[in-house]
Scaffold this active site. Structure first.
Site, PDB file in Angstrom:
ATOM      1  CG  ASN A   1      -0.803 -15.363 -35.251  1.00 32.19           C
ATOM      2  OD1 ASN A   1       0.219 -14.701 -35.119  1.00 32.19           O
ATOM      3  ND2 ASN A   1      -1.991 -14.916 -34.847  1.00 32.19           N
TER       4      ASN A   1
ATOM      5  CB  SER B   1      -8.285 -15.216 -39.648  1.00 31.62           C
ATOM      6  OG  SER B   1      -8.956 -14.703 -38.524  1.00 31.62           O
ATOM      7  N   GLY B   2      -8.469 -17.788 -37.464  1.00 31.26           N
ATOM      8  CA  GLY B   2      -9.519 -18.569 -36.804  1.00 31.26           C
ATOM      9  C   GLY B   2      -9.609 -20.022 -37.199  1.00 31.26           C
TER      10      GLY B   2
ATOM     11  CB  SER C   1      -3.282 -14.261 -38.623  1.00 28.33           C
ATOM     12  OG  SER C   1      -3.332 -13.641 -37.367  1.00 28.33           O
ATOM     13  CB  SER C   2      -7.394 -10.876 -36.967  1.00 26.70           C
ATOM     14  OG  SER C   2      -7.028 -11.549 -35.788  1.00 26.70           O
TER      15      SER C   2
ATOM     16  CG  HIS D   1       0.177 -13.074 -31.115  1.00 29.71           C
ATOM     17  ND1 HIS D   1       0.479 -12.469 -29.914  1.00 29.71           N
ATOM     18  CD2 HIS D   1      -1.177 -13.013 -31.241  1.00 29.71           C
ATOM     19  CE1 HIS D   1      -0.660 -12.050 -29.352  1.00 29.71           C
ATOM     20  NE2 HIS D   1      -1.661 -12.368 -30.132  1.00 29.71           N
TER      21      HIS D   1
ATOM     22  CG  HIS E   1      -3.703 -14.751 -26.391  1.00 28.51           C
ATOM     23  ND1 HIS E   1      -4.908 -14.120 -26.163  1.00 28.51           N
ATOM     24  CD2 HIS E   1      -3.192 -14.142 -27.481  1.00 28.51           C
ATOM     25  CE1 HIS E   1      -5.120 -13.196 -27.079  1.00 28.51           C
ATOM     26  NE2 HIS E   1      -4.091 -13.195 -27.904  1.00 28.51           N
TER      27      HIS E   1
ATOM     28  CG  ASP F   1      20.564 -20.032 -20.305  1.00 31.29           C
ATOM     29  OD1 ASP F   1      21.711 -19.557 -20.211  1.00 31.29           O
ATOM     30  OD2 ASP F   1      20.190 -21.026 -19.642  1.00 31.29           O
TER      31      ASP F   1
ATOM     32  CG  HIS G   1      -2.862  -8.469 -27.297  1.00 29.52           C
ATOM     33  ND1 HIS G   1      -3.188  -7.872 -28.478  1.00 29.52           N
ATOM     34  CD2 HIS G   1      -2.975  -9.801 -27.533  1.00 29.52           C
ATOM     35  CE1 HIS G   1      -3.505  -8.784 -29.377  1.00 29.52           C
ATOM     36  NE2 HIS G   1      -3.383  -9.960 -28.814  1.00 29.52           N
TER      37      HIS G   1
ATOM     38  CE1 TYR H   1      23.430 -25.288 -22.593  1.00 25.91           C
ATOM     39  CE2 TYR H   1      22.584 -25.323 -24.836  1.00 25.91           C
ATOM     40  CZ  TYR H   1      22.479 -25.702 -23.517  1.00 25.91           C
ATOM     41  OH  TYR H   1      21.445 -26.506 -23.114  1.00 25.91           O
TER      42      TYR H   1
END
Lengths: 231, 231, 231, 231
Positions: B29, B45-46, B74-75, B95, B97, B120, B169, B227
C-alpha cells in the site's frame, strides 16, 4: 448440464494457472468438487492450456468413475479423489510444479514459516510427505500419493494449512473455491521463493513466533478477521 | 473535495506498485500525508490493484479517525500513522512485500551498503527492526510495528535513510511524494537483489568506504547535488 | 548539424538499454565518439528513458567542453572521456548497473571465463578495478574512475576484453559502435548470471582451457573468424 | 522444393526458441533431419531470430555438403551432423545456451534426477561430457564436440535420455520432431533451475528412487504410457 457449475469453475481455475505463471508446459491441474453429489470436475490429461475448452473438462465421481466428458481425466485424478474423500471441507484442489515450491519438495524439507507473507496464508510450516515405498509407487501410484498426503495430515488441520509438498514431486494446494485455491498456490510459490532467499542469507533463520503467526493468520482467517472489507 | 490532491496522489502512487512489479496479490500500500491538515490518504484494505478506483482511497487523520471514504483503510494504517507522527519530514509511505527485501527482513539482517546503486538512494545500511514481543504483537499490533520502527531510528535520520526492514515482515519506505517513495521502494528491491547475489559470491563482502558513500549519496541529495538537470 | 550522426547513434544506443532490460530507473548511459573530431555524444544526466529525445543528447569534446546541447551531460561523462582518450580503438561506451555484473563488482572479484558463452565475447576474465582511495573519490571522482580503469588495463588489450567491472559500482563495456557495445553489455550480464549459478553449484569451478578460449573467441573475432555470414 | 518439409519444420522449430525464452542473442539453433535422404535442415549462422526467414534455412547432407540454401549453416553444423550419424532414431536436434543448464555444464556436473519433473522427460541423470583435449579443440572442433557426446553415450540410450551437457558450453537436446525437441530443451532448463534451487537448500539432495523414475518416465513414454489422450 447438471455439472455445469463445477465445470465452469474448474475451467476458469485452470486458466488462472498460466495467468499467475504457475505452470510450465502441461504440468498442473485444478479440480472442483461438489461434495453433495460426490463428484468433481478436473482438467483432462496432457491438454495444453492454450487450447483447453470448458467442454473438455471431465467430471469424475468419488469412486473414480467418469460421469461426464469424453477425454481422459488428469493422470493425477486419483490423488485429487483421495483428498476429497479425506478433506471434506475442501472444495477445490490445485497441483502445480511451481519452481520454488518444487525445490523444497525435492530438498525433502517442509517450507518453514519465516515471515508474515507465509503466515497470511498458512498457519505454520507447509509439510513435506515421506518418501513413497517402491510398492506404493509401483501399484496405484496416484492414489497412494493421496494416501501419503492424508497420512501427513493426521495431526494437522487442512483448513489451517491448505498446502502440502509431495516429496520429490511438488505442491498440492486447496481452498474453498478454485480462485482461492489458485491464489493459495501462488502465495505458496512466493513464500517458497522468499524462504529460499532467506536461507541463502541466513541458513539458521528461525520460524516466526507463535504470537506473530497467530496475529497474521487470524487477522485474515476466522471469526475475528479484520483484513479486507466487511462482507 | 478538500482531500482531492492527496487522494489523487495516493491513487497514482498505488498504481505504480504493480507497474514496478513490487506487488503480488494485495500485499502492499501507499499513503500520502498532508501534515498541515494532519491527515493522510491510504489504500483501502484487501482491494485488488486491478479494480482500485481513486474514489476508494480512504482519508484518516493523525488520531486514527476516518475523515473521508466509505471503505476500511489498509490494515497497516496504524503503522503509517505512527510514522507520520514521528517523521515529520515524510510526505508519503510505501509498504511492500518485495521479495529480495523481504529475504533480508526474514533473515534478520540489515541491508548493507555494498555498492553505489545502494548509496545513490540510502545513506548507509538499511536497518532491520528488533523482534516484537508477544505483548506488542498481541495488542495494537500495527501501531506497535510503527513503534519499533521509530525506536530503530532513534540514532538515524529518516531523511538520509528512507527505508526500514520490519523483521520477519518486509520493507516500509518513504519519500517527499508518492512517486519518489515508490521509486525508493524499487531502488531498495534492486539493492537487495544485488546484495543477495554479492553475498552468494563473497560472504565477506564489505560495505563501501565512507568516502564513496558520501560521494554517491551527496551527488544526488542535498545542496551540493549535481546529478540530473538543474531545477 | 555537424554531430547528427553520433547523436543519432547515441540516441538509438540508449534506447537499446531498456530493450535489453539492462537498465533500472536512470542507472546507465551510452556514448558514441568521433575520434577524428575528438568529441563524443552522451546521454543527458538523470533523464528517463521513456522521455528521452534525440535532441536531448549532449556532445562533449575530449577536453570536457560541451560543444552541442542544452542539458547537463551524464554525471559519468568524465569517465567516458578518460576512456576515449586512452582506448583509441573504442567508438562507443556503455555503462549499466545490470544486476549480475554488479554482484561481481560488489564482491570484488573479476568475472572468470567459465564457458563458451563468455569466450564468444571476452578473451579471458573480465577484470575488476582496485578500490579507489578517499582522495580519488573525494576529488574529481568520475575522472579518477576512468583512471583506475585505464590502470587496470595496463597489461590488457581493450580490443580483446571489451569490459571492466568498477569495484563496488558496476560495468563499463565498449565496442566499435553503439549497437555492438550494448550487445557486449548484454553478453556480460548473461555471462555473469551463468557464472554466479555455476559458482553456486561448484565453488571451485575452473576457467576454461586456453585452447577452448582461443577457439571460441577467435572463431567470432579477428581475421580467421568463421561465425556468422561473410561480409 | 524437395526439402520443403524439413525446412519448414526447422524454421518453425527455430522460432520456438525465443517463444520459450531459451535463446539470448543468436546463441542456439534447431535442425531437422530426413534420415532417408541423409540430409538435415539447419539454421544459418549468426542470423537474428527476428529477421530469420524460412528461405534462409540451409540443408546439408550427412557428409557435410550444402545441398540447398545460399547462407552459411550454423557454426555448430558438424556437431549436429555427427549426432545424426550416431543416433539414428533422432529426427531433430536443438542447441541452446539456456542459463541454468549452462550452469551445470560449466560446473562440470551432470544434472541429477531430483524429482518427477525431470523424470517425466529424462530417464535418469542428464550427463556431462568430458573436457575436450587441446588437439580436439584445435582441429575440427565442432565435429569433435559431436564425438565427445557420442563417446559419453556409449553406455546410454539416446532414446531414453534425450539431452547432454557439453562441458563448459551448454546443452544439446533432441527428439522425434522439432516441436518435441524444443519442448525437451525447455523441460531441461526447468529441471536445471529446480535442481539448482534444490541443491542450494540441500547440497546432499538425493536422486529419486528407481521406482519413482520408472513410474514417471514410463507413464509418459513407451507402450504402457497412460499420460495424455489416446492416439
Amino acid at each position: 448440464m447438471v455439472y455445469r457449475d463445477i465445470k465452469a469453475e474448474c475451467y476458469q481455475g485452470n486458466l488462472l494457472l498460466p495467468a499467475y505463471k504457475l505452470i510450465d508446459l502441461t504440468f498442473g491441474n485444478v479440480s472442483v468438487a461438489d461434495h453433495d453429489r460426490a463428484v468433481f470436475a478436473i482438467k483432462p490429461s496432457g491438454v495444453d492450456y492454450t487450447s483447453l475448452m470448458e467442454s473438455d473438462i471431465v467430471v469424475v465421481d468419488f469412486e473414480g468413475q467418469i460421469v461426464d466428458g469424453t477425454l481422459r481425466p488428469s493422470s493425477d485424478t486419483s490423488t485429487h479423489r483421495r483428498l476429497y474423500q479425506a478433506f471434506t471441507g475442501v472444495r477445490s484442489i490445485v497441483h502445480t510444479h511451481s519452481r520454488n515450491a518444487v525445490a523444497f519438495a525435492q530438498a525433502g524439507t517442509g517450507l518453514p514459516c519465516l515471515g508474515t507473507t507465509h503466515a497470511d496464508y498458512f498457519y505454520g510450516e507447509v509439510p513435506v510427505t515421506r518418501s513413497m515405498t517402491p510398492e506404493e509407487t509401483g501399484s496405484d501410484y496416484e492414489w497412494e500419493t493421496g494416501n501419503v498426503i492424508v497420512e501427513r495430515f493426521q495431526q494437522l488441520d487442512p483448513m489451517q494449512i491448505c498446502a502440502v509438498l509431495v516429496r520429490n514431486h511438488g505442491p498440492f494446494v486447496w481452498g474453498p473455491n478454485a480462485a482461492k485455491a489458485v491464489e493459495n498456490a501462488y502465495a505458496l510459490e512466493i513464500a517458497a521463493e522468499m524462504a529460499l532467499k532467506t536461507l541463502q542469507l541466513n541458513p539458521h533463520a528461525q520460524s516466526i513466533s507463535q504470537a506473530l503467526l497467530d496475529k497474521h493468520f487470524l487477522r485474515k482467517h476466522g471469526s475475528d478477521a479484520y483484513y479486507g472489507q466487511a462482507r
